[in-house]
Scaffold this motif. Structure first.
Motif, mmCIF file in Angstrom:
data_model
loop_
_atom_site.group_PDB
_atom_site.id
_atom_site.type_symbol
_atom_site.label_atom_id
_atom_site.label_comp_id
_atom_site.label_asym_id
_atom_site.label_seq_id
_atom_site.Cartn_x
_atom_site.Cartn_y
_atom_site.Cartn_z
ATOM 1 N N ASP A 8 30.062 -84.125 91.823
ATOM 2 C CA ASP A 8 30.439 -82.126 91.847
ATOM 3 C C ASP A 8 28.332 -82.158 92.006
ATOM 4 O O ASP A 8 28.381 -80.507 91.740
ATOM 5 C CB ASP A 8 30.981 -82.191 90.967
ATOM 6 N N SER A 59 28.642 -78.768 89.638
ATOM 7 C CA SER A 59 29.547 -77.480 89.194
ATOM 8 C C SER A 59 30.659 -77.908 88.326
ATOM 9 O O SER A 59 31.103 -78.916 87.942
ATOM 10 C CB SER A 59 30.208 -77.302 90.689
ATOM 11 N N ARG A 60 30.872 -76.583 87.508
ATOM 12 C CA ARG A 60 32.309 -76.758 86.599
ATOM 13 C C ARG A 60 33.704 -76.887 86.899
ATOM 14 O O ARG A 60 34.331 -76.598 86.727
ATOM 15 C CB ARG A 60 31.888 -76.493 85.448
ATOM 16 N N GLY A 61 33.579 -76.175 88.251
ATOM 17 C CA GLY A 61 34.841 -75.903 89.089
ATOM 18 C C GLY A 61 35.557 -74.500 89.025
ATOM 19 O O GLY A 61 35.472 -74.112 89.852
ATOM 20 N N TYR A 62 34.227 -73.456 88.081
ATOM 21 C CA TYR A 62 35.355 -71.651 88.211
ATOM 22 C C TYR A 62 35.086 -71.487 89.652
ATOM 23 O O TYR A 62 35.896 -71.091 90.037
ATOM 24 C CB TYR A 62 34.088 -71.321 87.706
ATOM 25 N N LEU A 63 34.304 -72.048 90.627
ATOM 26 C CA LEU A 63 34.751 -71.042 91.996
ATOM 27 C C LEU A 63 35.691 -71.506 92.526
ATOM 28 O O LEU A 63 36.412 -70.736 93.209
ATOM 29 C CB LEU A 63 33.318 -70.633 92.489
ATOM 30 N N ALA A 78 37.897 -73.152 91.480
ATOM 31 C CA ALA A 78 39.473 -73.020 90.536
ATOM 32 C C ALA A 78 40.178 -71.123 90.790
ATOM 33 O O ALA A 78 41.437 -70.616 91.061
ATOM 34 C CB ALA A 78 39.419 -72.710 89.139
ATOM 35 N N THR A 79 39.015 -70.079 91.598
ATOM 36 C CA THR A 79 39.549 -68.817 91.555
ATOM 37 C C THR A 79 39.488 -68.730 92.657
ATOM 38 O O THR A 79 40.905 -68.361 93.436
ATOM 39 C CB THR A 79 37.539 -68.300 91.619
ATOM 40 N N SER A 81 25.447 -73.285 84.949
ATOM 41 C CA SER A 81 25.405 -73.812 86.412
ATOM 42 C C SER A 81 26.584 -72.736 87.149
ATOM 43 O O SER A 81 25.801 -72.347 88.533
ATOM 44 C CB SER A 81 26.799 -75.538 86.232
ATOM 45 N N LEU A 82 27.012 -72.088 86.279
ATOM 46 C CA LEU A 82 27.850 -70.534 87.432
ATOM 47 C C LEU A 82 26.673 -69.530 87.985
ATOM 48 O O LEU A 82 27.244 -69.287 89.231
ATOM 49 C CB LEU A 82 28.660 -70.530 86.206
ATOM 50 N N GLU A 110 25.356 -71.269 90.694
ATOM 51 C CA GLU A 110 26.518 -71.441 92.050
ATOM 52 C C GLU A 110 26.276 -69.659 92.482
ATOM 53 O O GLU A 110 26.343 -69.092 93.391
ATOM 54 C CB GLU A 110 28.096 -71.512 91.522
ATOM 55 N N LEU A 147 39.410 -76.595 84.072
ATOM 56 C CA LEU A 147 38.658 -77.001 85.178
ATOM 57 C C LEU A 147 38.872 -78.017 85.879
ATOM 58 O O LEU A 147 38.415 -78.745 87.538
ATOM 59 C CB LEU A 147 37.199 -76.470 85.066
#
Lengths: 250, 250
Positions: free
Chosen positions: A225, A236-240, A242-243, B89-90, B93, B136
């Motif tokens: 990631d 990335s933590r994955g927020y984008l 997930a959205t 991180s967000l 991004e 996440l």
């Protein structure tokens, strides 16, 4: 009788906590590796200083405990965090059978987070911290941990990645990690994070063995990631994602 | 246009770095999760405050970037370190395609080191940090990492060990770790490390599932070198064993 195990952070006073300063100010004696004592001259005025060279850890902690037993207030300093590859554990072990001594740990900004902050945000999800020094940990154990870190797709932060006596250790570590991670995995390295004359760079795992890296360098190796954004490394933590999934489901 | 991603540490001003304070003082707008904004009222006077509730991470970071684009200086605060399960991180991004925006990370004392300092010195050798939140990260990935952490005989630091919606996640994690670690492995847990009304305890891995632990608790699970000394958890770095070997060889 209290001995403070104080993490002074990376060395720059802007990153030392008020508590670390207060505990040093409150002490009669300050004990530490000479290189780290030299980072905080302003805090040492009027104090008794016990400085030792590299590999003097045991002598340093024994001296600190002797000073405490004689009634002095003592601070033992470590760079970064006193509990991460620092002196705190050894102080607890040496004071184990001495009920008069209380060891109190004062945390500091550790090299992993200091280095990561300069690189961007590579440690924003699960990560491992491994030292490549085999002076106290057998190399077989270090290899086992590198394998496990690869299996778990962790971001890795390496302390003591290379020294004059261990020129090829980082190369060996890369060799193990390349069994689990692609050649294009993003890596970063920082020498003297948050101090003067620092060096900072980004490269891919395939090129890491050829980079000029020494004992004072902290290396971070990304996971699946982690990507490069400009001159930064970001995991990335994955927020984008997930959205995006929510939006696609609409 | 700069957005500072600032780690304010565990919440107590004694553990916030001067740089974190200076960057907040230098900002017109401070953005954060309401619970963390409430920890630093003195630093917020005269500032525009953008606070959102839990799960408002994306809205918060977008608001911060909008304020920055309008010419304001902005600090986005995270508890602990901004780069470890924080907002840094967000921000990178979201700002990826906007060359006007510079994101700068200000590190802080993360929960792992804050909790460890209260327990003694459990993180003194190689360790992993894993969040048990699967909001996440897929649970299968978390399980893979727990397995790997067990295989590598790492000390583990667990963030988000349990919540109302995830009552059994810590139990599931213990179940995986018990494949690799003995029932008698020492563990520690700290709620609200270095803040008021904190709770702290030590137990063995076999008893950890029954301990009252919530989302604000940090859990540390020892390895084969971790033992209890008084009320503390200490992971040996091996100095005393190394010394003993030298003495026995004489």
């Amino acid at each position: 009788m209290i001995v403070y195990a104080v993490g002074i952070g990376p060395g720059d006073p802007e990153h030392m906590t008020p508590q670390a300063k207060h505990m040093i100010a409150d002490s009669d004696v300050v004990v530490g590796y000479t290189m780290y004592l030299n980072l905080i001259p302003d805090l040492l005025r009027g104090k008794t200083i016990v400085g030792t060279g590299m590999k003097g850890e045991l002598a340093r902690c024994e001296a600190a405990l002797a000073e405490a037993r004689s009634g002095k207030k003592v601070a033992v300093i470590s760079s970064g965090d006193a509990g991460i590859y620092g002196m705190a554990s050894l102080l607890f072990e040496l004071a184990e059978n001495d009920p008069q001594i209380i060891v109190e740990v004062v945390p500091g900004i550790t090299a992993a987070t200091a280095a990561a902050s300069l690189m961007g945000a590579p440690l924003s999800n699960d990560f491992v911290v491994i030292s490549l020094s085999d002076q106290l940990t057998p190399w077989a154990t270090i290899e086992k941990r590198l394998e496990a870190a690869g299996l778990g797709d962790f971001v890795l932060c390496l302390y003591n990645p290379r020294s004059k006596a261990r020129k090829d250790y980082l190369n060996r570590a890369c060799h193990i990690l390349l069994k689990h991670k692609p050649l294009q995995t993003w890596c970063g390295y920082v020498r003297n994070a948050l101090r003067g004359n620092r060096a900072y760079g980004i490269c891919m795992l395939r090129d890491l063995p050829d980079v000029e890296i020494d004992m004072l360098t902290t290396v971070i190796i990304g996971n699946a990631d982690t990507r490069r954004i400009g001159n930064h490394l970001v995991t990335s933590r994955g927020y984008l994602i997930a959205t995006q999934e929510v939006e696609e489901a609409r």
